[in-house]
Design a protein around this motif. Structure first.
Motif, PDB file in Angstrom:
ATOM      1  N   SER A  47     -22.836 -61.737   0.484  1.00 32.01           N
ATOM      2  CA  SER A  47     -21.945 -62.645  -0.222  1.00 32.01           C
ATOM      3  C   SER A  47     -22.658 -63.184  -1.471  1.00 32.01           C
ATOM      4  O   SER A  47     -22.000 -63.234  -2.418  1.00 32.01           O
ATOM      5  N   HIS A  48     -24.124 -62.929  -1.698  1.00 28.44           N
ATOM      6  CA  HIS A  48     -24.770 -63.290  -2.855  1.00 28.44           C
ATOM      7  C   HIS A  48     -24.373 -62.041  -3.741  1.00 28.44           C
ATOM      8  O   HIS A  48     -24.395 -62.603  -5.076  1.00 28.44           O
ATOM      9  N   THR A  49     -24.323 -61.000  -3.318  1.00 25.44           N
ATOM     10  CA  THR A  49     -23.790 -59.839  -4.472  1.00 25.44           C
ATOM     11  C   THR A  49     -22.518 -60.127  -4.701  1.00 25.44           C
ATOM     12  O   THR A  49     -22.295 -60.115  -6.241  1.00 25.44           O
ATOM     13  N   ALA A  50     -21.698 -60.592  -4.143  1.00 26.70           N
ATOM     14  CA  ALA A  50     -20.123 -60.911  -4.589  1.00 26.70           C
ATOM     15  C   ALA A  50     -20.382 -62.059  -5.685  1.00 26.70           C
ATOM     16  O   ALA A  50     -19.833 -62.111  -6.803  1.00 26.70           O
ATOM     17  N   THR A  51     -21.085 -63.324  -5.375  1.00 22.07           N
ATOM     18  CA  THR A  51     -21.038 -64.492  -6.125  1.00 22.07           C
ATOM     19  C   THR A  51     -21.895 -63.846  -7.417  1.00 22.07           C
ATOM     20  O   THR A  51     -21.559 -64.338  -8.446  1.00 22.07           O
ATOM     21  N   ALA A  52     -22.712 -63.081  -7.435  1.00 22.20           N
ATOM     22  CA  ALA A  52     -23.520 -62.777  -8.729  1.00 22.20           C
ATOM     23  C   ALA A  52     -22.913 -61.588  -9.416  1.00 22.20           C
ATOM     24  O   ALA A  52     -22.962 -61.111 -10.360  1.00 22.20           O
TER      25      ALA A  52
ATOM     26  N   GLY B 293     -15.949 -62.316  -5.411  1.00 19.51           N
ATOM     27  CA  GLY B 293     -16.580 -62.478  -6.774  1.00 19.51           C
ATOM     28  C   GLY B 293     -16.362 -63.942  -7.351  1.00 19.51           C
ATOM     29  O   GLY B 293     -16.466 -64.185  -8.589  1.00 19.51           O
ATOM     30  N   SER B 294     -16.059 -64.846  -6.474  1.00 18.06           N
ATOM     31  CA  SER B 294     -15.891 -66.188  -6.957  1.00 18.06           C
ATOM     32  C   SER B 294     -17.006 -66.749  -7.393  1.00 18.06           C
ATOM     33  O   SER B 294     -18.168 -66.299  -6.816  1.00 18.06           O
ATOM     34  N   ALA B 295     -17.153 -67.948  -8.093  1.00 11.80           N
ATOM     35  CA  ALA B 295     -18.266 -68.807  -8.143  1.00 11.80           C
ATOM     36  C   ALA B 295     -18.881 -69.403  -7.099  1.00 11.80           C
ATOM     37  O   ALA B 295     -20.193 -69.607  -6.938  1.00 11.80           O
ATOM     38  N   LYS B 296     -17.905 -69.565  -6.093  1.00 10.46           N
ATOM     39  CA  LYS B 296     -18.505 -70.048  -4.737  1.00 10.46           C
ATOM     40  C   LYS B 296     -19.030 -69.077  -4.186  1.00 10.46           C
ATOM     41  O   LYS B 296     -18.574 -67.772  -3.651  1.00 10.46           O
ATOM     42  N   ASP B 297     -20.097 -69.435  -3.324  1.00 13.47           N
ATOM     43  CA  ASP B 297     -20.983 -68.459  -2.340  1.00 13.47           C
ATOM     44  C   ASP B 297     -20.253 -68.595  -1.208  1.00 13.47           C
ATOM     45  O   ASP B 297     -20.343 -69.492  -0.235  1.00 13.47           O
ATOM     46  N   GLU B 298     -19.195 -67.673  -0.768  1.00 14.07           N
ATOM     47  CA  GLU B 298     -18.168 -67.729   0.338  1.00 14.07           C
ATOM     48  C   GLU B 298     -18.705 -67.437   1.636  1.00 14.07           C
ATOM     49  O   GLU B 298     -17.975 -67.984   2.513  1.00 14.07           O
ATOM     50  N   HIS B 299     -19.513 -66.489   1.994  1.00 15.83           N
ATOM     51  CA  HIS B 299     -20.120 -65.871   3.221  1.00 15.83           C
ATOM     52  C   HIS B 299     -18.407 -65.817   4.239  1.00 15.83           C
ATOM     53  O   HIS B 299     -18.591 -66.446   5.253  1.00 15.83           O
ATOM     54  N   LEU B 300     -17.693 -64.884   3.643  1.00 18.00           N
ATOM     55  CA  LEU B 300     -16.776 -64.789   4.342  1.00 18.00           C
ATOM     56  C   LEU B 300     -16.947 -63.821   5.670  1.00 18.00           C
ATOM     57  O   LEU B 300     -17.913 -62.766   5.580  1.00 18.00           O
ATOM     58  N   VAL B 301     -15.960 -63.811   6.635  1.00 18.79           N
ATOM     59  CA  VAL B 301     -16.325 -62.516   7.562  1.00 18.79           C
ATOM     60  C   VAL B 301     -16.089 -61.059   7.020  1.00 18.79           C
ATOM     61  O   VAL B 301     -15.253 -61.025   6.022  1.00 18.79           O
ATOM     62  N   PRO B 302     -16.975 -60.242   7.354  1.00 25.85           N
ATOM     63  CA  PRO B 302     -16.998 -58.951   6.640  1.00 25.85           C
ATOM     64  C   PRO B 302     -15.686 -58.277   6.723  1.00 25.85           C
ATOM     65  O   PRO B 302     -14.970 -58.320   8.008  1.00 25.85           O
ATOM     66  N   GLY B 303     -14.990 -57.825   5.808  1.00 29.76           N
ATOM     67  CA  GLY B 303     -13.660 -57.171   5.940  1.00 29.76           C
ATOM     68  C   GLY B 303     -12.756 -57.893   5.297  1.00 29.76           C
ATOM     69  O   GLY B 303     -11.423 -57.632   4.850  1.00 29.76           O
ATOM     70  N   ARG B 304     -12.995 -59.324   4.905  1.00 32.07           N
ATOM     71  CA  ARG B 304     -12.035 -60.153   4.336  1.00 32.07           C
ATOM     72  C   ARG B 304     -12.275 -60.496   3.026  1.00 32.07           C
ATOM     73  O   ARG B 304     -11.677 -61.310   2.268  1.00 32.07           O
ATOM     74  N   GLY B 305     -13.059 -59.875   2.191  1.00 37.60           N
ATOM     75  CA  GLY B 305     -13.472 -60.081   0.705  1.00 37.60           C
ATOM     76  C   GLY B 305     -13.348 -58.388   0.121  1.00 37.60           C
ATOM     77  O   GLY B 305     -12.751 -57.589   0.762  1.00 37.60           O
ATOM     78  N   SER B 306     -14.122 -58.554  -1.106  1.00 34.99           N
ATOM     79  CA  SER B 306     -13.909 -57.198  -1.785  1.00 34.99           C
ATOM     80  C   SER B 306     -15.266 -56.482  -1.757  1.00 34.99           C
ATOM     81  O   SER B 306     -15.496 -55.488  -2.316  1.00 34.99           O
ATOM     82  N   GLN B 307     -16.368 -56.907  -1.018  1.00 41.01           N
ATOM     83  CA  GLN B 307     -17.578 -56.368  -1.078  1.00 41.01           C
ATOM     84  C   GLN B 307     -17.685 -54.813  -0.063  1.00 41.01           C
ATOM     85  O   GLN B 307     -16.709 -55.102   0.759  1.00 41.01           O
ATOM     86  N   PRO B 308     -18.298 -54.007  -0.585  1.00 40.38           N
ATOM     87  CA  PRO B 308     -18.116 -52.699   0.429  1.00 40.38           C
ATOM     88  C   PRO B 308     -19.049 -52.950   1.540  1.00 40.38           C
ATOM     89  O   PRO B 308     -19.987 -51.949   1.745  1.00 40.38           O
ATOM     90  N   CYS B 309     -18.619 -53.837   2.296  1.00 44.61           N
ATOM     91  CA  CYS B 309     -19.311 -54.014   3.600  1.00 44.61           C
ATOM     92  C   CYS B 309     -19.481 -52.649   4.547  1.00 44.61           C
ATOM     93  O   CYS B 309     -20.496 -52.284   5.110  1.00 44.61           O
ATOM     94  N   ALA B 310     -18.194 -52.109   4.723  1.00 43.05           N
ATOM     95  CA  ALA B 310     -18.221 -50.974   5.654  1.00 43.05           C
ATOM     96  C   ALA B 310     -19.026 -49.756   5.104  1.00 43.05           C
ATOM     97  O   ALA B 310     -20.033 -49.332   5.688  1.00 43.05           O
ATOM     98  N   GLU B 311     -19.136 -49.509   3.582  1.00 39.87           N
ATOM     99  CA  GLU B 311     -19.810 -48.626   3.176  1.00 39.87           C
ATOM    100  C   GLU B 311     -21.291 -49.035   2.974  1.00 39.87           C
ATOM    101  O   GLU B 311     -22.053 -48.118   3.454  1.00 39.87           O
ATOM    102  N   VAL B 312     -21.805 -49.980   2.972  1.00 37.69           N
ATOM    103  CA  VAL B 312     -23.119 -50.610   3.300  1.00 37.69           C
ATOM    104  C   VAL B 312     -23.826 -50.138   4.487  1.00 37.69           C
ATOM    105  O   VAL B 312     -24.653 -49.428   4.537  1.00 37.69           O
ATOM    106  N   LEU B 313     -22.856 -50.565   5.430  1.00 37.20           N
ATOM    107  CA  LEU B 313     -23.261 -50.481   6.678  1.00 37.20           C
ATOM    108  C   LEU B 313     -23.435 -48.907   7.231  1.00 37.20           C
ATOM    109  O   LEU B 313     -24.296 -48.501   7.815  1.00 37.20           O
TER     110      LEU B 313
END
Length: 305
Positions: free
Chosen positions: A173-178, A203-223
């Motif tokens: 979530s922090h990588t998304a915010t940053a 990528g919002s200014a808000k630190d969102e901490h969404l459930v993985p898979g509900r945003g734009s971060q490469p959560c699956a690829e990182v894991l």
């Protein structure tokens, strides 16, 4: 063509007690046990139970849920939890981890206004790490932004890879915010990446901490990449469920996060370079700050978890 085997990571999947807010620390143990998490990470904050080692040990024993990590009280709202002196907080976090059998203490970089602490932070964390088997894993944060104004709130840097630490925590979530290149940060952390906060963001200014898979971060690829290279640290679900309309809806979100994480920790090797990420620095333009007055936290404070 031969069939490649699936490699399942040995990493344990834990639930952050912050993920059940506004429910209590005690409720997090119950939920983690019921859903089948491997353990919990205790966020030490204003809930008295989170500060009480004996109470935490009783909860762990009662629910059969190990405590895998302790998150030191580094938030804006926890400046007086355990102690005013930030070094004393880390000493107490280490003692709690040792007593509870947790392998990791998660710590944030100092706030810039903690000048003496910030000057000694890098050397001090190394010194404390030399005194224990507990890992001090320094977490990536983000700059703060409000409209067209920005504030660099952390020192020596909000990106811990700019400094020399023995272990890192990456929070997606922090990588998304940053607006970091998340995979490049994982690569920079390398073998010193010992702890993961799995969450998502857009990528919002808000630190969102969404459930993985509900945003734009490469959560699956990182894991998947961590699994492919034999990552044996802990992966902690640290998500915001404050908007859940009921306890049942909150548990559905936490069950989904657990299933997602376990699914992607089963990686299929793709040759000798599986699990490697091309190195590369973050583009300076990609290090945008975040809003200090918005986003999530583990308590009714600001988004700095």
């Amino acid at each position: 063509m031969g069939i490649e085997s699936v490699r399942v990571s040995q990493a344990k999947v834990a639930l952050s007690t912050a993920s059940v807010y506004p429910e209590s620390t005690a409720a997090a143990f119950e939920i983690a046990g019921r859903l089948g998490y491997d353990g919990v990470e205790v966020m030490v904050w204003t809930d008295p139970v989170s500060q009480d080692v004996d109470a935490l040990r009783r909860l762990s024993d009662f629910h059969g849920v190990p405590i895998l990590a302790v998150h030191a009280p580094c938030l804006l709202i926890t400046q007086r939890v355990w102690a005013k002196d930030p070094w004393e907080k880390l000493v107490r976090a280490r003692a709690a981890a040792e007593t509870l059998g947790a392998s990791t203490v998660v710590v944030h970089p100092p706030f810039r206004w903690q000048r003496g602490y910030a000057r000694e932070f890098e050397r001090g964390v190394w010194r404390m790490a030399d005194e224990t088997d507990v890992r001090f894993a320094v977490e990536n944060m983000y700059p703060w932004r409000y409209r067209d104004r920005e504030m660099l709130a952390y020192a020596p840097d909000w990106d811990p890879t700019q400094n020399d630490y023995r272990h890192f925590t990456i929070d997606l979530s922090h990588t998304a915010t940053a607006r970091n290149d998340t995979l490049a940060m994982v690569e920079r952390m390398g073998d010193r990446l010992g702890h993961v906060h799995i969450a998502d963001g857009n990528g919002s200014a808000k630190d969102e901490h969404l459930v993985p898979g509900r945003g734009s971060q490469p959560c699956a690829e990182v894991l998947e990449r961590l699994a492919a290279r034999g990552f044996d640290g802990h992966v902690v679900v640290e998500v915001n469920t404050r908007r859940a309309m009921s306890a049942a809806e909150r548990e559905e979100d936490l069950a989904e996060a657990l299933a997602y994480t376990r699914l992607h920790l089963a990686a299929q090797p793709r040759g000798p370079e599986a699990g490697r990420t091309p190195a590369g620095p973050d583009a300076e333009a990609g290090r945008a700050p975040a809003d200090p007055d918005a986003g999530w936290s583990a308590a009714p404070g600001r988004g700095d978890a």
